[in-house]
Design a protein around this motif. Structure first.
Motif, short mmCIF file in Angstrom:
data_model
loop_
_atom_site.label_atom_id
_atom_site.label_comp_id
_atom_site.label_asym_id
_atom_site.label_seq_id
_atom_site.Cartn_x
_atom_site.Cartn_y
_atom_site.Cartn_z
N LEU A 118 14.71 29.76 64.01
CA LEU A 118 14.60 30.70 62.89
C LEU A 118 15.00 32.11 63.29
N ALA A 122 17.05 31.99 59.79
CA ALA A 122 16.15 32.48 58.73
C ALA A 122 16.70 33.78 58.15
N PHE A 137 9.04 29.19 56.77
CA PHE A 137 10.43 28.89 56.45
C PHE A 137 10.65 28.77 54.94
N ASP A 140 10.41 32.14 53.36
CA ASP A 140 11.63 32.87 53.68
C ASP A 140 12.75 32.47 52.72
#
Length: 159
Positions: A118, A122, A137, A140
């Protein structure tokens, strides 16, 4: 979990439905995506993140492949697509993501995972040496989607 994806999708979809197709091709600058291309990018994001969210439920890590976002938008010629087809696909794909997220057990959502990338994929990266969760996640992803909805509103207000 800040899970208000469904409301965000339905509200944006109502706004999109009122937008004339010629307005969907507006852009802030020649080198920026149009509204239609941003929606296309959000479909690509939904597609990639749908697979990531499903796979993450069966693994101990959060390691995912990236993708060339600009090439995806160009290769699919979202600028030439039918506006209503795009927004319906975008709405339905995200409503499905909302549904699958609601099926994930809390222990899977909040399980800390030290092995992730990430820091690379991300929208708001997590340092590689810090553990993270599937819940992070997913949140995000939702924030990324809202960011792009904000870009669309900026295009509309500046034209």
């Amino acid at each position: 979990m800040e899970h208000n994806l469904r409301e965000t999708i339905l509200s944006a979809f109502e706004r999109f439905m009122m937008m004339p197709e010629n307005e969907a091709n507006l852009r802030l600058a020649a080198d920026k995506w149009s509204i239609q291309e941003i929606v296309g990018h959000m479909i690509d994001s939904a597609s990639n993140n749908h697979a990531r969210i499903v796979k993450a439920q069966s693994t101990d890590d959060l390691i995912f492949e990236g993708y060339d976002q600009v090439a995806w938008v160009e290769n699919q010629n979202y600028a030439g697509a039918q506006w209503h087809d795009l927004i319906i696909l975008w709405r339905q794909y995200n409503l499905h993501i909302d549904y699958i997220v609601g099926q994930i057990p809390d222990k899977v959502l909040t399980k800390e995972r030290s092995n992730h990338n990430l820091d690379k994929i991300a929208w708001k990266p997590v340092p590689a040496d810090q553990p993270t969760t599937l819940e992070y996640f997913i949140n995000d992803y939702i924030k990324h989607l809202k960011h792009h909805l904000g870009q669309i509103e900026e295009i509309i207000s500046n034209t």
